[in-house]
Design a protein around this motif. Sequence first.
Motif, PDB file in Angstrom:
ATOM      1  N   LEU A 346       0.738  -1.011   0.025  1.00  0.00           N
ATOM      2  CA  LEU A 346       0.001   0.111  -0.032  1.00  0.00           C
ATOM      3  C   LEU A 346       1.018   1.201   0.066  1.00  0.00           C
ATOM      4  CD1 LEU A 346      -2.610  -1.497   2.499  1.00  0.00           C
ATOM      5  CD2 LEU A 346      -2.973  -0.548   0.284  1.00  0.00           C
ATOM      6  N   LEU A 396      -4.492   2.702   8.485  1.00  0.00           N
ATOM      7  CA  LEU A 396      -5.485   1.784   8.273  1.00  0.00           C
ATOM      8  C   LEU A 396      -5.351   0.910   7.066  1.00  0.00           C
ATOM      9  CD1 LEU A 396      -8.564   0.647   9.321  1.00  0.00           C
ATOM     10  CD2 LEU A 396      -9.390   2.483   7.982  1.00  0.00           C
ATOM     11  N   ALA A 397      -5.241  -0.446   7.407  1.00  0.00           N
ATOM     12  CA  ALA A 397      -5.295  -1.232   6.328  1.00  0.00           C
ATOM     13  C   ALA A 397      -5.575  -2.688   6.603  1.00  0.00           C
ATOM     14  CB  ALA A 397      -3.709  -1.306   5.614  1.00  0.00           C
ATOM     15  N   VAL A 398      -6.305  -3.242   5.430  1.00  0.00           N
ATOM     16  CA  VAL A 398      -6.816  -4.622   5.430  1.00  0.00           C
ATOM     17  C   VAL A 398      -6.152  -5.294   4.165  1.00  0.00           C
ATOM     18  CG1 VAL A 398      -8.946  -6.048   5.635  1.00  0.00           C
ATOM     19  CG2 VAL A 398      -8.756  -4.062   6.856  1.00  0.00           C
ATOM     20  N   GLY A 404     -13.697  -6.203   2.729  1.00  0.00           N
ATOM     21  CA  GLY A 404     -15.231  -6.184   2.472  1.00  0.00           C
ATOM     22  C   GLY A 404     -15.868  -7.329   3.491  1.00  0.00           C
ATOM     23  N   ARG A 405     -15.283  -7.830   4.657  1.00  0.00           N
ATOM     24  CA  ARG A 405     -15.856  -8.803   5.599  1.00  0.00           C
ATOM     25  C   ARG A 405     -15.945  -7.926   6.763  1.00  0.00           C
ATOM     26  NH1 ARG A 405     -12.319 -14.153   5.280  1.00  0.00           N
ATOM     27  NH2 ARG A 405     -12.285 -13.980   2.960  1.00  0.00           N
ATOM     28  N   GLY A 406     -15.877  -6.610   6.877  1.00  0.00           N
ATOM     29  CA  GLY A 406     -16.061  -5.949   8.266  1.00  0.00           C
ATOM     30  C   GLY A 406     -14.735  -5.553   9.127  1.00  0.00           C
ATOM     31  N   GLY A 408     -12.269  -3.803   8.306  1.00  0.00           N
ATOM     32  CA  GLY A 408     -12.007  -2.250   8.454  1.00  0.00           C
ATOM     33  C   GLY A 408     -12.835  -1.730   9.443  1.00  0.00           C
ATOM     34  N   GLU A 409     -14.004  -1.825   9.417  1.00  0.00           N
ATOM     35  CA  GLU A 409     -14.730  -1.290  10.493  1.00  0.00           C
ATOM     36  C   GLU A 409     -14.426  -1.662  12.005  1.00  0.00           C
ATOM     37  OE1 GLU A 409     -18.330   0.015   9.510  1.00  0.00           O
ATOM     38  OE2 GLU A 409     -18.466   0.730  11.636  1.00  0.00           O
ATOM     39  N   LEU A 430      -6.144  11.533   7.573  1.00  0.00           N
ATOM     40  CA  LEU A 430      -5.758  12.306   6.495  1.00  0.00           C
ATOM     41  C   LEU A 430      -5.924  10.957   5.346  1.00  0.00           C
ATOM     42  CD1 LEU A 430      -2.611  13.998   7.693  1.00  0.00           C
ATOM     43  CD2 LEU A 430      -4.654  14.987   7.268  1.00  0.00           C
ATOM     44  N   ARG A 433      -7.679   8.444  -0.803  1.00  0.00           N
ATOM     45  CA  ARG A 433      -8.436   7.769  -1.863  1.00  0.00           C
ATOM     46  C   ARG A 433      -9.339   7.011  -1.254  1.00  0.00           C
ATOM     47  NH1 ARG A 433      -3.587   4.399  -5.216  1.00  0.00           N
ATOM     48  NH2 ARG A 433      -2.135   6.023  -4.828  1.00  0.00           N
ATOM     49  N   THR A 434      -9.418   7.126   0.448  1.00  0.00           N
ATOM     50  CA  THR A 434     -10.700   6.593   0.829  1.00  0.00           C
ATOM     51  C   THR A 434     -11.658   7.258   1.541  1.00  0.00           C
ATOM     52  OG1 THR A 434      -8.835   4.970   1.382  1.00  0.00           O
ATOM     53  CG2 THR A 434     -10.569   4.475   2.437  1.00  0.00           C
ATOM     54  N   TRP A 437     -15.348   5.813   2.342  1.00  0.00           N
ATOM     55  CA  TRP A 437     -15.199   4.928   3.246  1.00  0.00           C
ATOM     56  C   TRP A 437     -15.614   5.617   4.669  1.00  0.00           C
ATOM     57  CZ3 TRP A 437     -12.962   2.976   7.871  1.00  0.00           C
ATOM     58  CH2 TRP A 437     -13.120   1.632   8.030  1.00  0.00           C
ATOM     59  N   PHE A 438     -14.809   6.640   4.862  1.00  0.00           N
ATOM     60  CA  PHE A 438     -14.782   7.477   6.078  1.00  0.00           C
ATOM     61  C   PHE A 438     -16.220   8.157   6.280  1.00  0.00           C
ATOM     62  CE2 PHE A 438     -10.356   6.704   5.816  1.00  0.00           C
ATOM     63  CZ  PHE A 438      -9.950   6.039   6.946  1.00  0.00           C
ATOM     64  N   LYS A 440     -18.809   7.553   5.100  1.00  0.00           N
ATOM     65  CA  LYS A 440     -19.879   6.632   5.714  1.00  0.00           C
ATOM     66  C   LYS A 440     -19.798   6.195   7.008  1.00  0.00           C
ATOM     67  CE  LYS A 440     -21.960   2.355   3.405  1.00  0.00           C
ATOM     68  NZ  LYS A 440     -21.847   1.251   2.622  1.00  0.00           N
ATOM     69  N   ARG A 441     -18.607   6.268   7.608  1.00  0.00           N
ATOM     70  CA  ARG A 441     -18.706   5.965   9.062  1.00  0.00           C
ATOM     71  C   ARG A 441     -18.437   7.302   9.953  1.00  0.00           C
ATOM     72  NH1 ARG A 441     -17.252   2.486   5.541  1.00  0.00           N
ATOM     73  NH2 ARG A 441     -17.883   0.401   5.790  1.00  0.00           N
TER      74      ARG A 441
HETATM   75  C1  LIG Z   1     -10.267   0.825   3.383  1.00  0.00           C
HETATM   76  C2  LIG Z   1      -9.900  -0.578   4.105  1.00  0.00           C
HETATM   77  C3  LIG Z   1      -9.268  -0.291   5.312  1.00  0.00           C
HETATM   78  C4  LIG Z   1     -11.474  -1.088   4.276  1.00  0.00           C
HETATM   79  O1  LIG Z   1     -11.276  -2.340   4.784  1.00  0.00           O
HETATM   80  P1  LIG Z   1     -12.333  -3.313   4.751  1.00  0.00           P
HETATM   81  O2  LIG Z   1     -12.164  -4.575   5.712  1.00  0.00           O
HETATM   82  O3  LIG Z   1     -12.633  -3.966   3.322  1.00  0.00           O
HETATM   83  O4  LIG Z   1     -13.546  -2.716   5.169  1.00  0.00           O
HETATM   84  P2  LIG Z   1     -15.239  -3.206   5.694  1.00  0.00           P
HETATM   85  O5  LIG Z   1     -15.401  -4.514   5.323  1.00  0.00           O
HETATM   86  O6  LIG Z   1     -15.475  -2.729   7.059  1.00  0.00           O
HETATM   87  O7  LIG Z   1     -16.042  -2.154   4.797  1.00  0.00           O
HETATM   88  C5  LIG Z   1     -15.983  -2.621   3.243  1.00  0.00           C
HETATM   89  C6  LIG Z   1     -17.020  -1.414   2.413  1.00  0.00           C
HETATM   90  O8  LIG Z   1     -15.879  -0.436   2.360  1.00  0.00           O
HETATM   91  C7  LIG Z   1     -16.018  -0.417   0.940  1.00  0.00           C
HETATM   92  N1  LIG Z   1     -14.648   0.240   0.645  1.00  0.00           N
HETATM   93  C8  LIG Z   1     -13.653  -0.066   0.414  1.00  0.00           C
HETATM   94  N2  LIG Z   1     -12.588   0.863  -0.034  1.00  0.00           N
HETATM   95  C9  LIG Z   1     -13.154   1.838  -0.310  1.00  0.00           C
HETATM   96  C10 LIG Z   1     -12.926   3.329  -0.775  1.00  0.00           C
HETATM   97  N3  LIG Z   1     -11.383   3.362  -0.916  1.00  0.00           N
HETATM   98  N4  LIG Z   1     -13.618   4.066  -0.686  1.00  0.00           N
HETATM   99  C11 LIG Z   1     -15.148   3.799  -0.573  1.00  0.00           C
HETATM  100  N5  LIG Z   1     -15.396   2.679  -0.036  1.00  0.00           N
HETATM  101  C12 LIG Z   1     -14.620   1.649   0.232  1.00  0.00           C
HETATM  102  C13 LIG Z   1     -16.488  -1.324   0.120  1.00  0.00           C
HETATM  103  O9  LIG Z   1     -16.647  -1.425  -1.171  1.00  0.00           O
HETATM  104  C14 LIG Z   1     -17.308  -2.231   1.170  1.00  0.00           C
HETATM  105  O10 LIG Z   1     -18.506  -1.816   0.777  1.00  0.00           O
HETATM  106  P3  LIG Z   1     -19.962  -2.475   1.189  1.00  0.00           P
HETATM  107  O11 LIG Z   1     -19.869  -2.774   2.622  1.00  0.00           O
HETATM  108  O12 LIG Z   1     -21.056  -1.447   0.621  1.00  0.00           O
HETATM  109  O13 LIG Z   1     -19.735  -3.448   0.304  1.00  0.00           O
HETATM  110  C15 LIG Z   1      -9.458  -1.211   2.945  1.00  0.00           C
HETATM  111  O14 LIG Z   1     -10.073  -1.098   1.936  1.00  0.00           O
HETATM  112  C16 LIG Z   1      -8.025  -0.931   2.757  1.00  0.00           C
HETATM  113  O15 LIG Z   1      -7.113  -1.546   3.291  1.00  0.00           O
HETATM  114  N6  LIG Z   1      -7.783  -0.119   1.764  1.00  0.00           N
HETATM  115  C17 LIG Z   1      -6.490   0.156   1.539  1.00  0.00           C
HETATM  116  C18 LIG Z   1      -5.755   1.156   2.430  1.00  0.00           C
HETATM  117  C19 LIG Z   1      -6.458   2.370   2.630  1.00  0.00           C
HETATM  118  O16 LIG Z   1      -6.984   3.162   1.780  1.00  0.00           O
HETATM  119  N7  LIG Z   1      -6.553   3.167   4.139  1.00  0.00           N
HETATM  120  C20 LIG Z   1      -7.074   4.125   4.385  1.00  0.00           C
HETATM  121  C21 LIG Z   1      -5.996   5.357   4.415  1.00  0.00           C
HETATM  122  S1  LIG Z   1      -6.349   6.672   5.396  1.00  0.00           S
END
Ligand SMILES: CC(C)(COP(=O)(O)OP(=O)(O)OC[C@H]1O[C@@H](n2cnc3c(N)ncnc32)[C@H](O)[C@@H]1OP(=O)(O)O)[C@@H](O)C(=O)NCCC(=O)NCCS
Length: 472
Positions: A346, A396-398, A404-406, A408-409, A430, A433-434, A437-438, A440-441
Amino acid sequence: MNAPAQPAAQASAAAEPSAAGNPGDPAAAAGTTPGASPEQAQFVAWLRLVAPYIHAFRGKTFVVAVPGELIQAGSLNALVQDLSLLHAMGMRIVLVHGSRPQVNEQLRLRGVQAHYAEGLRITDPVALECAKEASGEIRLDLEAAFSQGLPNTPMAHSAVRVVSGNLVTARPVGIVDGVDYQQTGLVRKIDVQTIRFALNSGAMVLLSPLGYSPTGEAFNLSMEDVAASTAIALDADKLIVLAETGGVFDADGSLRREVSEAETKALLAAGTLPEDTAFTLRHALRACEGGVARAHIIPYGLDGSVLLELFQHDGVGTMLVEETLEALREAGPDDVGGLLALLRPLEEDGTLVRRDRGLIEREIANFTVIEHDGVIFGCAALYAFPEEGIGEMAALAVNPQVQGRGDGERLLQRIEQRARAAGLKRVFVLTTRTMHWFLKRGFVLASVDQLPKQRRGLYNWQRKSLVLIKQL
Ligand SMILES: CC(C)(COP(=O)(O)OP(=O)(O)OC[C@H]1O[C@@H](n2cnc3c(N)ncnc32)[C@H](O)[C@@H]1OP(=O)(O)O)[C@@H](O)C(=O)NCCC(=O)NCCS
């Protein structure tokens, strides 16, 4: 869900702006549709705010334990109204009532003293009679309360059917350390099939703290035992126990909003909790260990506490969270290699800022990880700025294999929990690209000026990361 047509029609009519509009409203003067009044706007905003919870909880099974003390305090009617509302929203509810004060009152009327050992009632034949009478009366009161339907009350059109019966098989506690507990029992089996059948038919199920043995005897049980056993047997989504203390409190009197199974075990082992809290918590822990995703302990003295706990982000009690087989834990020195393996790709594609091994080693205590079979699958770090009451969630990284299995949440929730425990009021991230995701939370876009002073100086203007902040 049997949503009667009439209330919906009434609700939509009520939400429509009046034909006359608001006096002085320019839109009304111009003959166009007037805007919503502040009260209407607030009502609509509030209803939209609870919508995600309504969607999430529809079809979910909740076991709710209602102590005899709540009934004694005269709060039954309000609770029944709230539970009817949950029922109408499609939640499957099993109600378990207690009867401790009512049994004591019956004993008092008969001039008989209540006997206890190790906090458990010794049920002699007189106490059993009292328990039967108390449960019978409470059951009838509950059935009557759920039958209400007067117009202009929250129960209008509710039509909740309540089903109860011989659904709990019990066994005697027996003789423990020389004390014969007589007709005091423990749950042996729950009739899951019949309860599911009743729930599937749209009924609410009511269980009393009495169970029956194959020998045809009745046994006096604890409400907490019946509720936890039922939640486990049904694989319920939530166990909600209404209790006098209404949760777990720290030594400084602050409420613990969320506790993990491991924290609960440590709290119980420390032996510092009040006896009744420990008793409730032990059963809540048993439920989570038995597969119930969440167990809530909430105050019965607070009007609407079930609604507040379910539909408000922070709730009003303590929530015990089931730990899955994957371990979510704070990182230690042995995790550095695993963290590097997770973060490197990443960092290389520019998603995350580069951190070298030395930095991770020094800051390892800031990291939370998700480990499965010795492999690190997810991580996040918290950097606190205590003077400004804010913390940064970073890295934050998965692992892409399990996204997609929760996870990250779960990492976010743990970081928020750590931040709250550190007395922080907000967290920021900060991200380049994400953002969504934030958002929504619960994060909202903010500006670099809102970062803590020390962090502002380190902001990388070339990277142009977005700043997102969340109130805890
Ligand atoms: C962001 C991240 C940590 C989420 O982890 P995860 O375990 O997949 O998260 P969850 O399972 O809790 O959430 C999955 C949901 O997030 C969505 N999602 C994943 N990446 C996303 C992004 N960049 N933007 C918006 N939504 C995103 C998925 O589509 C999924 O949506 P759904 O539930 O509607 O299908 C993971 O995608 C990741 O490691 N990304 C790369 C690192 C990164 O961007 N980190 C944040 C840096 S600040």
